[in-house]
Structures are given as C-alpha cells and as structure tokens.
Design a protein around this motif. Structure first.
Motif, PDB file in Angstrom:
ATOM      1  N   THR A  95       0.823  -1.203   0.000  1.00 33.75           N
ATOM      2  CA  THR A  95       0.000   0.000   0.000  1.00 33.75           C
ATOM      3  C   THR A  95       0.861   1.259   0.000  1.00 33.75           C
ATOM      4  OG1 THR A  95      -1.616  -1.227   1.326  1.00 33.75           O
ATOM      5  CG2 THR A  95      -1.956   1.126   1.095  1.00 33.75           C
ATOM      6  N   PHE A  96       0.508   2.179  -0.888  1.00 33.33           N
ATOM      7  CA  PHE A  96       1.258   3.417  -1.045  1.00 33.33           C
ATOM      8  C   PHE A  96       0.279   4.590  -1.148  1.00 33.33           C
ATOM      9  CE2 PHE A  96       3.446  -0.071  -3.121  1.00 33.33           C
ATOM     10  CZ  PHE A  96       4.702  -0.030  -2.523  1.00 33.33           C
ATOM     11  N   THR A  97       0.793   5.777  -0.903  1.00 37.17           N
ATOM     12  CA  THR A  97       0.011   7.002  -1.077  1.00 37.17           C
ATOM     13  C   THR A  97       0.834   7.970  -1.913  1.00 37.17           C
ATOM     14  OG1 THR A  97      -1.210   6.752   0.990  1.00 37.17           O
ATOM     15  CG2 THR A  97      -1.050   8.972   0.090  1.00 37.17           C
ATOM     16  N   VAL A  98       0.156   8.710  -2.786  1.00 35.13           N
ATOM     17  CA  VAL A  98       0.811   9.726  -3.591  1.00 35.13           C
ATOM     18  C   VAL A  98      -0.021  10.999  -3.520  1.00 35.13           C
ATOM     19  CG1 VAL A  98      -0.357   8.982  -5.721  1.00 35.13           C
ATOM     20  CG2 VAL A  98       1.813  10.244  -5.855  1.00 35.13           C
ATOM     21  N   ALA A  99       0.645  12.132  -3.410  1.00 30.11           N
ATOM     22  CA  ALA A  99      -0.056  13.418  -3.297  1.00 30.11           C
ATOM     23  C   ALA A  99      -0.306  13.971  -4.701  1.00 30.11           C
ATOM     24  CB  ALA A  99       0.763  14.390  -2.460  1.00 30.11           C
ATOM     25  N   ARG A 100      -1.210  13.355  -5.415  1.00 34.25           N
ATOM     26  CA  ARG A 100      -1.569  13.792  -6.762  1.00 34.25           C
ATOM     27  C   ARG A 100      -3.082  13.989  -6.826  1.00 34.25           C
ATOM     28  NH1 ARG A 100       2.364  11.926 -10.469  1.00 34.25           N
ATOM     29  NH2 ARG A 100       4.412  12.524  -9.605  1.00 34.25           N
ATOM     30  N   THR A 101      -3.563  14.457  -7.962  1.00 32.43           N
ATOM     31  CA  THR A 101      -4.996  14.718  -8.101  1.00 32.43           C
ATOM     32  C   THR A 101      -5.737  13.594  -8.814  1.00 32.43           C
ATOM     33  OG1 THR A 101      -4.550  15.928 -10.158  1.00 32.43           O
ATOM     34  CG2 THR A 101      -4.673  17.213  -8.114  1.00 32.43           C
ATOM     35  N   TYR A 102      -5.013  12.668  -9.455  1.00 29.02           N
ATOM     36  CA  TYR A 102      -5.722  11.601 -10.161  1.00 29.02           C
ATOM     37  C   TYR A 102      -6.225  10.548  -9.182  1.00 29.02           C
ATOM     38  CZ  TYR A 102      -1.035   9.479  -9.938  1.00 29.02           C
ATOM     39  OH  TYR A 102       0.176   9.001  -9.528  1.00 29.02           O
ATOM     40  N   ALA A 103      -7.113   9.686  -9.671  1.00 27.18           N
ATOM     41  CA  ALA A 103      -7.742   8.687  -8.810  1.00 27.18           C
ATOM     42  C   ALA A 103      -6.738   7.624  -8.383  1.00 27.18           C
ATOM     43  CB  ALA A 103      -8.914   8.041  -9.544  1.00 27.18           C
ATOM     44  N   GLY A 104      -6.999   7.029  -7.219  1.00 26.75           N
ATOM     45  CA  GLY A 104      -6.166   5.941  -6.751  1.00 26.75           C
ATOM     46  C   GLY A 104      -6.353   4.700  -7.601  1.00 26.75           C
ATOM     47  N   LYS A 105      -5.489   3.705  -7.383  1.00 30.76           N
ATOM     48  CA  LYS A 105      -5.541   2.483  -8.167  1.00 30.76           C
ATOM     49  C   LYS A 105      -5.431   1.283  -7.242  1.00 30.76           C
ATOM     50  CE  LYS A 105      -3.272   4.633 -12.169  1.00 30.76           C
ATOM     51  NZ  LYS A 105      -2.090   4.577 -13.088  1.00 30.76           N
ATOM     52  N   ARG A 106      -6.081   0.211  -7.624  1.00 30.35           N
ATOM     53  CA  ARG A 106      -6.026  -1.042  -6.861  1.00 30.35           C
ATOM     54  C   ARG A 106      -5.751  -2.179  -7.834  1.00 30.35           C
ATOM     55  NH1 ARG A 106      -8.218  -2.976  -1.858  1.00 30.35           N
ATOM     56  NH2 ARG A 106      -8.954  -0.836  -1.478  1.00 30.35           N
ATOM     57  N   GLY A 107      -4.668  -2.898  -7.612  1.00 26.97           N
ATOM     58  CA  GLY A 107      -4.314  -4.007  -8.475  1.00 26.97           C
ATOM     59  C   GLY A 107      -4.138  -5.285  -7.689  1.00 26.97           C
ATOM     60  N   ARG A 108      -3.583  -6.307  -8.330  1.00 27.83           N
ATOM     61  CA  ARG A 108      -3.432  -7.609  -7.693  1.00 27.83           C
ATOM     62  C   ARG A 108      -2.423  -7.560  -6.551  1.00 27.83           C
ATOM     63  NH1 ARG A 108      -0.233 -12.099  -8.307  1.00 27.83           N
ATOM     64  NH2 ARG A 108       0.984 -11.094  -9.944  1.00 27.83           N
ATOM     65  N   GLN A 109      -1.405  -6.724  -6.672  1.00 26.80           N
ATOM     66  CA  GLN A 109      -0.367  -6.668  -5.653  1.00 26.80           C
ATOM     67  C   GLN A 109      -0.182  -5.284  -5.037  1.00 26.80           C
ATOM     68  OE1 GLN A 109       2.956  -8.256  -8.072  1.00 26.80           O
ATOM     69  NE2 GLN A 109       2.956 -10.015  -6.699  1.00 26.80           N
ATOM     70  N   ARG A 110      -0.920  -4.300  -5.516  1.00 28.17           N
ATOM     71  CA  ARG A 110      -0.682  -2.931  -5.066  1.00 28.17           C
ATOM     72  C   ARG A 110      -1.971  -2.163  -4.886  1.00 28.17           C
ATOM     73  NH1 ARG A 110       1.532   1.956  -8.815  1.00 28.17           N
ATOM     74  NH2 ARG A 110      -0.496   1.507  -9.735  1.00 28.17           N
ATOM     75  N   ILE A 111      -1.995  -1.343  -3.825  1.00 30.43           N
ATOM     76  CA  ILE A 111      -3.047  -0.338  -3.635  1.00 30.43           C
ATOM     77  C   ILE A 111      -2.354   1.017  -3.614  1.00 30.43           C
ATOM     78  CG2 ILE A 111      -4.826   0.574  -2.112  1.00 30.43           C
ATOM     79  CD1 ILE A 111      -5.167  -2.258  -0.991  1.00 30.43           C
TER      80      ILE A 111
END
Length: 315
Positions: A95-111
C-alpha cells in the motif's frame, strides 16, 4: 547456481553481476529463485525464512522500485516498516500514497491511494519514504475494522512510536477524510498499557461488559512490598485480576504456564485476589469468556479484600 546478491534483487542487478537471462530462467525452473514480481527475485532458501511481514516488505520494495519518487509507503506497508504488530492486517497487497490529483488504483499486488502528505507526516525508514507512525495509525484507523485498528494503535503507543496528543492532532487535520468518525472512536479506545494484541483484544472485550473499566498493566506487591508480578487487568474494588496468556504472538493454541507463571498466579491467590485467565482460543468464544469473568466476580464477592498493594509503575 550461486546468487550471492541481496535478499531481493532485480533482473538488472543480476545481469550487472554477470548472470544471464538463461541463468535466471534455469534458477527459477529449478526452484532456486522465487519471483517476487516480474523482474524481481529472492533466493528461495532466503524467502522461506521470512515471516509474513518480511515477505510483504519484499513485495512492497519491489513495487516501489518501479514507482515514481513521489510515491510513499503508507497504511499496511508503513506499519510493517515501522515494526508494528500485524495482527489481522491484510498483507497480500503493498500500500502506497501519492499526493496527486488523479484517482487511486487497486491491483493484484498494489493499492495506490491519493491524499495530501504534509512534510510533517513524512519520514524515512531504512532509506524509504514512509508516512509517520501517527499518520499510519490514523490512516489505518480510518480503513480497518475497529479491533485490529485498536491493536495496531496500542502497539504504536506501547513502542513509543507516537503519543495520544500527536494522534489527536492528526485526527483534527484529517477531519474531512473518509472514515474519520470511525478513526476517532478507535483512537479513543487505544492505550499504551497493553503488552500484546491479545491484551488489546481482551481490553476491548472487557470494555463492552457491564463492568467498571479495569486498571491495565498493574504491578502487584505483597504487604512487605515484595513484587509478585504484573496483572494484565485489575479490578481493585472487586478483588479480581484478569490475565491474558498468549500462545505465541497470535497463536490459537494455549500455552502451558511456566513454573514462574504458576508461582505468580498462586501468590496472587494467596493474597486473596481472584484470578481469571484466558488465551487466544478463549477470545474466539466471547460468550463463554464473559461467563467465566462473571463467575470470577461472584467468587470474589464472597472473599475478603486482597492484601498488598499495586501500582502502574514497577518499583
């Protein structure tokens, strides 16, 4: 084939060390290498020695190595980096966080979550960018169920990674974020007095009973001031001590008490404390555990007040 490389290495690192793609393919086919993620490997003998938290961190490092510099370890992956207890935390996705304006993403190994990260809520651990312990606790309190969130927060407080005032400030700063009401309830239940996730779970169970709140983590002494031992939960006005006995870190199997534990237990009873004990298996049967605690209170009501003293600080 002898891959004397770090616990995790990339294809490019292997090639730079003199190995070829054919070497990597053969090692994978022979079971010598474990593929963490495409292009990232760990020697299988090393991977087998890693616990679930360390395996999660290997995966998170591999994903982060391919991410932009603005991506920060957060939530579960931050908790792993900070060394917090991982009871009932989902470890299948980094799990990671980024300070951007686009939507978050959820994949098989990453949020990948999107949220502001003020500099005061960011730090480095082992050279990796990660949310501070306080930010991590609040983020997970907003997203996890109540019990694992409180267990995690208790651990952070117990280890001195954060403190209640800091958590309060983070809650105020996140007042418009999703799940903030749930986070406030969770933080309100957190304590630095619980020694383990099992004690944290036990405290939440006791909190839900129609009983006065127990004193947590008290040191019990006899009339001569001789230390008897630590009591997980103590009800001074009722003469009852509650004891959680963990089986491993989060084990379901009960562990036979050691000789020192039995002596401590017997000495507390000699001082007229009524002691009720439970373990992980008992916590999975809350109704039966409630009945046992009620019987302990009933038994204590027929006894005289306990002798000796107790204190939150060990003398």
């Amino acid at each position: 084939m002898d891959f004397e490389l770090p616990s995790m290495f990339s294809r490019s690192e292997a090639l730079a060390s003199g190995f070829t793609d054919d070497d990597l393919r053969r090692a994978r086919a022979d079971g010598e290498l474990y593929t963490v993620r495409r292009g990232y490997f760990v020697r299988t003998e090393v991977y087998r020695t890693l616990d679930s938290g360390a395996r999660h961190l290997v995966l998170a490092r591999a994903i982060h190595a391919e991410s932009s510099r603005s991506v920060v370890f957060s939530h579960v992956s931050a908790a792993v980096l900070h060394g917090m207890q991982l009871w009932e935390l989902p470890l299948d996705k980094a799990t990671f966080t980024v300070a951007r304006t686009y939507a978050g993403k959820r994949g098989r190994q990453r949020i990948l979550r999107v949220a502001p990260i003020p500099p005061t809520e960011l730090m480095e651990v082992a050279g990796l960018p990660v949310t501070t312990p306080a930010r991590t606790v609040v983020d997970l309190a907003r997203s996890l169920p109540m019990v694992p969130a409180v267990c995690l927060g208790d651990c952070a407080l117990r280890l001195g990674l954060t403190h209640r005032d800091e958590l309060g400030e983070l809650l105020s700063g996140a007042r418009t974020r999703t799940g903030i009401a749930k986070a406030r309830r969770a933080v309100g239940l957190m304590s630095d007095g619980s020694d383990s996730a099992g004690e944290s779970r036990s405290r939440l169970h006791l909190h839900a009973l129609p009983l006065p709140p127990p004193l947590v983590g008290q040191w019990v002494y006899d009339d001569d001031g001789v230390l008897i031992g630590r009591a997980s939960f103590l009800y001074p006005d009722h003469g009852v001590i509650g004891e959680f006995e963990g089986g491993g870190e989060f084990g379901a199997e009960p562990v036979l008490p050691s000789l020192d534990d039995r002596r401590r237990h017997n000495r507390m009873q000699e001082l007229d404390w009524t002691v009720v004990r439970w373990n992980w298996r008992d916590l999975s049967s809350p109704r039966a555990l409630t009945d046992r605690i009620a019987r302990a209170f009933l038994l204590a009501s027929a006894k005289r007040a306990p002798a000796g003293t107790f204190s939150a600080a060990r003398g």
